[in-house]
Motif scaffolding. Structure first.
Motif, mmCIF file in Angstrom:
data_model
loop_
_atom_site.group_PDB
_atom_site.id
_atom_site.type_symbol
_atom_site.label_atom_id
_atom_site.label_comp_id
_atom_site.label_asym_id
_atom_site.label_seq_id
_atom_site.Cartn_x
_atom_site.Cartn_y
_atom_site.Cartn_z
ATOM 1 N N THR A 85 0.758 -1.173 -0.082
ATOM 2 C CA THR A 85 0.041 -0.026 -0.086
ATOM 3 C C THR A 85 0.849 1.255 0.061
ATOM 4 O O THR A 85 0.724 2.318 -0.672
ATOM 5 C CB THR A 85 -0.959 -0.041 1.084
ATOM 6 N N SER A 117 4.098 1.502 -1.274
ATOM 7 C CA SER A 117 4.468 1.729 -2.528
ATOM 8 C C SER A 117 3.431 2.134 -3.440
ATOM 9 O O SER A 117 3.786 2.968 -4.423
ATOM 10 C CB SER A 117 5.167 0.416 -2.929
ATOM 11 N N ARG A 118 2.233 1.590 -3.408
ATOM 12 C CA ARG A 118 1.075 2.349 -4.378
ATOM 13 C C ARG A 118 0.871 3.835 -4.031
ATOM 14 O O ARG A 118 0.738 4.555 -4.977
ATOM 15 C CB ARG A 118 -0.114 1.416 -3.978
ATOM 16 N N ASN A 158 3.957 5.523 -5.985
ATOM 17 C CA ASN A 158 4.019 5.289 -7.377
ATOM 18 C C ASN A 158 2.861 5.555 -8.052
ATOM 19 O O ASN A 158 2.539 5.953 -9.343
ATOM 20 C CB ASN A 158 4.543 4.058 -7.709
ATOM 21 N N HIS A 159 1.387 5.040 -7.551
ATOM 22 C CA HIS A 159 0.117 5.250 -8.078
ATOM 23 C C HIS A 159 -0.727 5.815 -7.161
ATOM 24 O O HIS A 159 -1.667 5.263 -6.517
ATOM 25 C CB HIS A 159 -0.165 3.844 -8.665
ATOM 26 N N PRO A 160 -0.609 7.287 -6.788
ATOM 27 C CA PRO A 160 -1.370 7.948 -5.577
ATOM 28 C C PRO A 160 -2.946 7.867 -5.832
ATOM 29 O O PRO A 160 -3.656 7.872 -4.857
ATOM 30 C CB PRO A 160 -0.891 9.307 -5.548
ATOM 31 N N GLU A 161 -3.227 7.746 -7.192
ATOM 32 C CA GLU A 161 -4.611 8.050 -7.469
ATOM 33 C C GLU A 161 -5.534 6.623 -7.129
ATOM 34 O O GLU A 161 -6.711 6.387 -7.205
ATOM 35 C CB GLU A 161 -4.876 7.937 -9.115
ATOM 36 N N LYS A 162 -4.510 5.580 -6.727
ATOM 37 C CA LYS A 162 -5.201 4.032 -6.677
ATOM 38 C C LYS A 162 -5.180 3.917 -4.901
ATOM 39 O O LYS A 162 -5.934 2.851 -4.465
ATOM 40 C CB LYS A 162 -4.382 2.955 -7.046
ATOM 41 N N ARG A 185 -2.939 8.162 1.366
ATOM 42 C CA ARG A 185 -1.739 8.762 0.759
ATOM 43 C C ARG A 185 -1.207 9.959 1.624
ATOM 44 O O ARG A 185 0.280 10.042 1.804
ATOM 45 C CB ARG A 185 -2.281 9.626 -0.329
#
Length: 344
Positions: free
Chosen positions: A33, A35-36, A39-43, A49
């Motif tokens: 979570t 890492s996400r 790297n992919h804050p929209e997820k 975040r």
């Protein structure tokens, strides 16, 4: 939700590199979570975040952008971060750095902060993520997040341009002393009504340090030390406009001490267009010792700072450290020279 990361930070030594797992633990999420979130804050949710970003800032985490075996080895990259890429002063420092470092097989990653410490933090995070061997910054001041990040980084840090207590290595000059030097010169020339002109001194704080030295000298003589602060950085146009501001608000002014040569040269040329004689009607002095000041008439009185030499010396000291050799002096004062022209 606010979290307290101070305990976790204190448990680590400076040489310990913060891991993504530690960030995840501090943020109360799984490593996947965390890492996400980076790297992919929209997820992820906004709350997750923000929690991860707060942990990143407080712990000084730097993601390693170099994959595989390269991540564990030292690269031949050195990060260089300066406040401006259009100011000749910093271009000359970069020249000294680049020529010396490239001769030893190093390449520089160059970043420009536009005098913004928050931008400096973002650049530092990005550059350190590329496993740079060392970092060079212009100045000793950093925001809290950047300071935390650098405290947790175990490679050489070189701070240039000013002299003071640095984080690691330091090459620069004493700006307060430089301000005193020019103010003493103006007082010795018989001027008693002297105005200091600077630009955005909160950002260009080294010019503010020179004003402090200037003010100290004038106050010791029982003289006033008025300051005119411009809202744009130094340029010929700003210097020309500032001359009129000074003459309007301080009509008794005999001499103007400018924060840099660009401002001073602009004011000198504007004075001549107005039919004023320099220095008889108004004396003008600058700082930096730029070639421009020596090609106006009369030549500009200024403080010469050894910019290329500063860059070369900083690069040599870093190379010594990276080569495993002892660095006997962590701080080097490159000094400055009063260069007297006909403008005072």
């Amino acid at each position: 939700m606010s979290r307290d990361f101070s305990h976790a930070a204190k448990q680590r030594r400076r040489s310990d590199q913060v891991t993504l797992s530690q960030v995840a633990e501090a943020a109360g999420v799984s490593p996947i979570t965390a890492s996400r979130a980076l790297n992919h804050p929209e997820k992820v949710s906004e709350r997750t975040r923000n929690s991860v970003l707060e942990a990143v800032e407080q712990l000084g985490y730097v993601p390693n952008l170099v994959a595989g075996s390269l991540a564990s080895s030292r690269s031949k990259l050195i990060a260089v971060i300066v406040p401006s890429l259009i100011n000749t002063v910093f271009v000359e420092v970069i020249k000294g750095l680049q020529e010396t470092l490239e001769a030893e097989g190093y390449q520089i990653l160059l970043g420009n902060t536009d005098y913004d410490l928050d931008r400096e933090y973002q650049l530092v995070r990005t550059f350190l993520g590329w496993s740079c061997s060392a970092l060079i910054t212009a100045g000793l001041r950093h925001n809290h997040a950047c300071q935390t990040l650098l405290n947790n980084w175990d490679h050489p840090i070189m701070e240039v341009m000013e002299l003071g207590k640095g984080m690691d290595l330091n090459v620069g000059l004493d700006h307060v002393a430089a301000g005193r030097c020019m103010a003493n010169h103006l007082v010795d020339q018989g001027y008693r009504h002297i105005v200091y002109v600077g630009a955005r001194l909160t950002q260009d704080y080294r010019a503010g340090m020179r004003y402090e030295g200037h003010k100290e000298v004038l106050q010791a003589q029982g003289l006033e030390s008025p300051l005119v602060e411009l809202d744009t950085l130094g340029s010929l146009q700003a210097g020309a406009e500032s001359l009129q501001q000074v003459l309007t608000h301080y009509p008794q002014t005999q001499a103007i001490h400018f924060a840099n040569d660009d401002l001073a040269a602009g004011a000198l040329l504007a004075a001549q267009r107005q039919g004023l004689n320099v220095p008889d009607d108004i004396a003008i002095a600058g700082f930096n010792g730029l070639p421009l000041g020596q090609h106006v008439t009369p030549q500009l009185t200024t403080i010469l700072s050894p910019r290329e030499e500063m860059g070369r010396l900083a690069a040599k000291e870093l190379i010594r450290r990276l080569s495993g050799k002892n660095v006997y002096r962590r701080q080097h004062d490159v000094g400055f020279t009063l260069q007297m022209g006909g403008s005072t």
